[in-house]
Design a protein around this motif. Structure first.
Motif, PDB file in Angstrom:
ATOM      1  N   CYS A 181       5.760  18.447 -12.403  1.00  0.00           N
ATOM      2  CA  CYS A 181       7.026  19.045 -12.853  1.00  0.00           C
ATOM      3  C   CYS A 181       7.033  19.238 -14.371  1.00  0.00           C
ATOM      4  CB  CYS A 181       8.199  18.169 -12.432  1.00  0.00           C
ATOM      5  SG  CYS A 181       8.533  18.232 -10.663  1.00  0.00           S
ATOM      6  N   LYS A 182       6.551  18.211 -15.075  1.00  0.00           N
ATOM      7  CA  LYS A 182       6.493  18.320 -16.532  1.00  0.00           C
ATOM      8  C   LYS A 182       5.603  19.491 -16.957  1.00  0.00           C
ATOM      9  CE  LYS A 182       7.473  13.575 -17.956  1.00  0.00           C
ATOM     10  NZ  LYS A 182       6.925  12.366 -18.632  1.00  0.00           N
ATOM     11  N   CYS A 183       4.427  19.601 -16.309  1.00  0.00           N
ATOM     12  CA  CYS A 183       3.513  20.702 -16.629  1.00  0.00           C
ATOM     13  C   CYS A 183       4.155  22.054 -16.332  1.00  0.00           C
ATOM     14  CB  CYS A 183       2.211  20.563 -15.855  1.00  0.00           C
ATOM     15  SG  CYS A 183       1.231  19.137 -16.356  1.00  0.00           S
ATOM     16  N   PHE A 184       4.865  22.113 -15.205  1.00  0.00           N
ATOM     17  CA  PHE A 184       5.525  23.360 -14.819  1.00  0.00           C
ATOM     18  C   PHE A 184       6.606  23.731 -15.830  1.00  0.00           C
ATOM     19  CE2 PHE A 184       9.019  25.489 -12.578  1.00  0.00           C
ATOM     20  CZ  PHE A 184       8.358  26.631 -12.144  1.00  0.00           C
ATOM     21  N   VAL A 185       7.402  22.723 -16.216  1.00  0.00           N
ATOM     22  CA  VAL A 185       8.464  22.977 -17.195  1.00  0.00           C
ATOM     23  C   VAL A 185       7.874  23.459 -18.522  1.00  0.00           C
ATOM     24  CG1 VAL A 185      10.271  21.889 -18.592  1.00  0.00           C
ATOM     25  CG2 VAL A 185      10.121  21.424 -16.143  1.00  0.00           C
ATOM     26  N   VAL A 186       6.823  22.800 -18.952  1.00  0.00           N
ATOM     27  CA  VAL A 186       6.167  23.190 -20.205  1.00  0.00           C
ATOM     28  C   VAL A 186       5.628  24.600 -20.110  1.00  0.00           C
ATOM     29  CG1 VAL A 186       4.204  22.725 -21.736  1.00  0.00           C
ATOM     30  CG2 VAL A 186       5.625  20.838 -20.892  1.00  0.00           C
ATOM     31  N   SER A 187       5.034  24.933 -18.954  1.00  0.00           N
ATOM     32  CA  SER A 187       4.475  26.269 -18.757  1.00  0.00           C
ATOM     33  C   SER A 187       5.567  27.332 -18.799  1.00  0.00           C
ATOM     34  CB  SER A 187       3.730  26.316 -17.425  1.00  0.00           C
ATOM     35  OG  SER A 187       3.269  27.603 -17.153  1.00  0.00           O
ATOM     36  N   VAL A 188       6.687  27.024 -18.130  1.00  0.00           N
ATOM     37  CA  VAL A 188       7.808  27.984 -18.113  1.00  0.00           C
ATOM     38  C   VAL A 188       8.354  28.187 -19.514  1.00  0.00           C
ATOM     39  CG1 VAL A 188      10.177  28.340 -17.311  1.00  0.00           C
ATOM     40  CG2 VAL A 188       8.424  27.563 -15.726  1.00  0.00           C
ATOM     41  N   PHE A 203       0.839  -1.213   0.000  1.00  0.00           N
ATOM     42  CA  PHE A 203       0.000   0.000   0.000  1.00  0.00           C
ATOM     43  C   PHE A 203       0.868   1.255   0.000  1.00  0.00           C
ATOM     44  CE2 PHE A 203      -2.133   3.366   2.431  1.00  0.00           C
ATOM     45  CZ  PHE A 203      -3.244   3.568   1.624  1.00  0.00           C
ATOM     46  N   LEU A 204       1.886   1.267   0.895  1.00  0.00           N
ATOM     47  CA  LEU A 204       2.759   2.436   0.962  1.00  0.00           C
ATOM     48  C   LEU A 204       3.535   2.613  -0.340  1.00  0.00           C
ATOM     49  CD1 LEU A 204       4.128   2.139   4.614  1.00  0.00           C
ATOM     50  CD2 LEU A 204       2.403   3.729   3.750  1.00  0.00           C
ATOM     51  N   THR A 205       3.967   1.487  -0.921  1.00  0.00           N
ATOM     52  CA  THR A 205       4.673   1.567  -2.204  1.00  0.00           C
ATOM     53  C   THR A 205       3.776   2.157  -3.275  1.00  0.00           C
ATOM     54  OG1 THR A 205       5.990  -0.380  -1.609  1.00  0.00           O
ATOM     55  CG2 THR A 205       5.913   0.225  -3.938  1.00  0.00           C
ATOM     56  N   PHE A 206       2.508   1.714  -3.281  1.00  0.00           N
ATOM     57  CA  PHE A 206       1.541   2.247  -4.245  1.00  0.00           C
ATOM     58  C   PHE A 206       1.334   3.751  -4.041  1.00  0.00           C
ATOM     59  CE2 PHE A 206      -2.940   3.183  -5.352  1.00  0.00           C
ATOM     60  CZ  PHE A 206      -2.888   2.899  -6.719  1.00  0.00           C
ATOM     61  N   CYS A 207       1.200   4.141  -2.762  1.00  0.00           N
ATOM     62  CA  CYS A 207       1.017   5.572  -2.456  1.00  0.00           C
ATOM     63  C   CYS A 207       2.231   6.384  -2.895  1.00  0.00           C
ATOM     64  CB  CYS A 207       0.782   5.761  -0.959  1.00  0.00           C
ATOM     65  SG  CYS A 207      -0.798   5.112  -0.383  1.00  0.00           S
ATOM     66  N   ILE A 208       3.425   5.851  -2.627  1.00  0.00           N
ATOM     67  CA  ILE A 208       4.648   6.564  -3.018  1.00  0.00           C
ATOM     68  C   ILE A 208       4.735   6.680  -4.529  1.00  0.00           C
ATOM     69  CG2 ILE A 208       7.183   6.385  -3.050  1.00  0.00           C
ATOM     70  CD1 ILE A 208       6.964   5.110  -0.250  1.00  0.00           C
ATOM     71  N   LEU A 209       4.353   5.598  -5.233  1.00  0.00           N
ATOM     72  CA  LEU A 209       4.369   5.648  -6.689  1.00  0.00           C
ATOM     73  C   LEU A 209       3.398   6.695  -7.222  1.00  0.00           C
ATOM     74  CD1 LEU A 209       4.585   1.837  -7.604  1.00  0.00           C
ATOM     75  CD2 LEU A 209       6.362   3.577  -7.907  1.00  0.00           C
ATOM     76  N   ILE A 210       2.214   6.758  -6.598  1.00  0.00           N
ATOM     77  CA  ILE A 210       1.237   7.768  -7.017  1.00  0.00           C
ATOM     78  C   ILE A 210       1.794   9.171  -6.803  1.00  0.00           C
ATOM     79  CG2 ILE A 210      -0.994   8.808  -6.453  1.00  0.00           C
ATOM     80  CD1 ILE A 210      -2.091   6.034  -5.978  1.00  0.00           C
ATOM     81  N   VAL A 211       2.398   9.380  -5.607  1.00  0.00           N
ATOM     82  CA  VAL A 211       2.980  10.694  -5.315  1.00  0.00           C
ATOM     83  C   VAL A 211       4.064  11.024  -6.338  1.00  0.00           C
ATOM     84  CG1 VAL A 211       4.365  11.992  -3.650  1.00  0.00           C
ATOM     85  CG2 VAL A 211       2.433  10.621  -2.864  1.00  0.00           C
ATOM     86  N   ILE A 212       4.912  10.021  -6.652  1.00  0.00           N
ATOM     87  CA  ILE A 212       5.987  10.247  -7.630  1.00  0.00           C
ATOM     88  C   ILE A 212       5.407  10.591  -8.992  1.00  0.00           C
ATOM     89  CG2 ILE A 212       7.855   9.110  -8.899  1.00  0.00           C
ATOM     90  CD1 ILE A 212       8.479   7.561  -6.330  1.00  0.00           C
ATOM     91  N   VAL A 213       4.364   9.830  -9.395  1.00  0.00           N
ATOM     92  CA  VAL A 213       3.736  10.095 -10.698  1.00  0.00           C
ATOM     93  C   VAL A 213       3.140  11.501 -10.733  1.00  0.00           C
ATOM     94  CG1 VAL A 213       1.823   9.443 -12.213  1.00  0.00           C
ATOM     95  CG2 VAL A 213       3.303   7.680 -11.245  1.00  0.00           C
TER      96      VAL A 213
END
Length: 526
Positions: A507-514, A491-501
């Motif tokens: 970050c990708k959206c932010f980079v694209v916006s910048v 469960f914690l691994t799944f949560c961490i993966l979701i947070v990472i995703v």
């Protein structure tokens, strides 16, 4: 004055009746074979009988000596294993270690012998369950509790629907401790049969971890399933597996004491009672006493136990040459090949009163195969040891004694007469070995009760309180995924993966916006 005497007598009688031990009906189940496992269980039965309990011993008829132990009562069942089969398998198992084979040949021999040993143990367990008439007799006795070795006792307890406690007669294995939810950390708790110390290098920790994993897989997917089959054919609580039967014991007694064993955490319902067979020495018979007293330099005991036979003539001659060079007299428990020439300072005997010899003031040293019960007898009497381990847990016991400075460990297949003489002289001339062993002896004896009496007291405790559920960890109620927190980890691994995703996406959206703000797209001409 007469009235006061009568009053005093009545008061003493009332107090005695109020504090006297309640008599319980206890069934004690004998251990496998005819050696130390049975003697441990028999000693516990006698300790219970001495406390005025009604004790019945349920044991196979392989060994007729069982009938000669009053005040115990015996119910005998027909063994499916003959004495010849039992001794043959044990002899073949030990002989492979003494044959001079290379390491891999010995491993191959042991892999061939292991199924035979487990088959003998299963057959003995089956013999205890197959006679329905005897089982009905045991049910009609209406015992309060069952005490004995773990496999037979747990299945018999379920068959009779009675509470049970059991004892592990050998040095406890990691899989036994794990099955009853005692922590087993491979970083400092050596696995049985490795001969490792508790202070391990990276390599030994790696090997120890692999050994513990292999033990668990073998027990879970082979041995316990074999006993599940026994439960099935005898229709014993089919809704509960052997694993659950093992886990449902009220208490677990371990034949270990931390004067010998390495420190480890234990659950409250796991009680160390090592040294059950220890006790004061009895006088020797006249002939043996005369031989012992005739040595000005004292005596040395040499024994390889009840199952180990010297199979090579050269090995027997090597021991004889070594002992011939000693000023001490040697009492040699003979089994297997005799030396071509027996030195005049050596007395060969088919059986020796080992505990009585260890307790004799003339005894200087014991050279032996390092069985666990012999180790506690040596500790009890403060006699240093030279260890020549042969099979099973003997290398583990030897390493424990050596690590505590109570003796030396030698390889029985590579030792020479010169090495043995030098080792004996070192132990005898270096006072630290005897001093360390006597320190262990003092610590071992500094306890309120003898180990056998400790088993009796805790058994009474279980019956008095209708079980010992308050000492049972909630870990017994968890499945493997829950106990190892695999579900939580996933469960914690799944949560961490979701947070990472989510973070990566942000970050990708932010980079694209910048990028769009810094480098806006050029407008196309109309």
């Amino acid at each position: 004055m007469g009235l006061l005497s009568v009053y005093s007598f009545l008061m003493h009688l009332i107090i005695y009746c109020a504090t006297s031990t309640v008599c319980y009906k206890i069934l004690v189940v004998g251990g496998p074979g005819v050696g130390s496992h049975y003697y441990i269980v028999e000693r516990i039965a006698k300790a219970l009988a001495q406390r005025d309990h009604d004790v019945t011993v349920y044991v196979d008829n392989m060994y007729t000596r069982h009938r000669q132990s009053p005040p115990l009562k015996f119910i005998m069942y027909e063994s499916l294993v003959t004495m010849k089969e039992w001794e043959g398998v044990m002899s073949n198992t030990t002989s492979s270690f003494l044959s001079g084979e290379d390491f891999f040949s010995q491993i191959q021999s042991q892999l061939k012998a292991a199924p035979l040993i487990f088959k003998l143990l299963r057959d003995q367990c089956r013999a205890a369950l197959v006679d329905t008439q005897l089982l009905n007799q045991l049910r009609n006795e209406n015992f309060d509790i069952i005490v004995g070795e773990y496999t037979i006792t747990s299945l018999l307890g379920q068959a009779l629907d009675k509470p049970y406690v059991f004892i592990m007669c050998a040095l406890p294995a990691s899989w036994q401790l794990s099955l009853i939810y005692n922590p087993v950390n491979p970083s400092y708790i050596p696995a049985l049969l490795t001969g490792f110390d508790h202070q391990m290098t990276f390599t030994t920790r790696l090997m120890n971890t692999l050994q513990i994993c292999m033990d668990h897989l073998f027990i879970m997917f082979k041995i316990l399933r074999d006993y599940d089959y026994l439960k099935e054919i005898h229709n014993i609580k089919l809704d509960a597996s052997t694993y659950e039967a093992f886990s449902q014991a009220e208490l677990y007694f371990m034949n270990t004491d931390f004067t010998l064993d390495f420190a480890r955490p234990l659950m409250p319902n796991t009680i160390p009672v090592g040294g059950i067979l220890t006790g004061p020495a009895n006088p020797l018979d006249q002939e043996l006493e005369a031989f012992v007293q005739g040595s000005e330099e004292g005596i040395i005991i040499f024994s390889l136990g009840g199952y180990v036979s010297i199979v090579k003539q050269d090995m027997a001659d090597m021991f004889a040459r070594a002992f011939a060079r000693l000023p001490q007299r040697v009492i040699w428990k003979q089994r297997g090949k005799n030396p071509r020439v027996t030195p005049p300072n050596v007395k060969m005997m088919e059986w020796i009163p080992q505990n009585d010899l260890l307790g004799h003031p003339k005894t200087r040293l014991i050279v032996y195969q390092c069985g666990v019960n012999g180790a506690y007898e040596a500790i009890y009497h403060g006699v240093p040891v030279i260890c020549l381990p042969v099979f099973y847990d003997q290398a583990d016991v030897a390493q424990r004694l050596a690590s505590k400075g109570a003796g030396l460990r030698l390889d029985i297949n590579t030792v020479t007469s010169e090495m043995l003489v030098k080792s004996i002289q070192r132990v005898l001339n270096d006072d630290s070995f005897r001093s360390n062993m006597q320190t262990l002896s003092t610590i071992f004896k500094d306890k309120p009760n003898h180990p056998a009496d400790e088993v009796a007291l805790w058994t009474e405790y279980v019956v008095r309180h209708g079980g010992a559920g308050h000492l049972r960890s909630a870990a017994h109620d968890l499945n493997l995924f829950q106990y190892l927190l695999i579900d939580v980890i996933l469960f914690l691994t799944f949560c961490i993966l979701i947070v990472i995703v989510v973070m990566v996406t942000c970050c990708k959206c932010f980079v694209v916006s910048v990028k769009r703000k810094i480098c806006p797209r050029k407008m196309k001409p109309e």
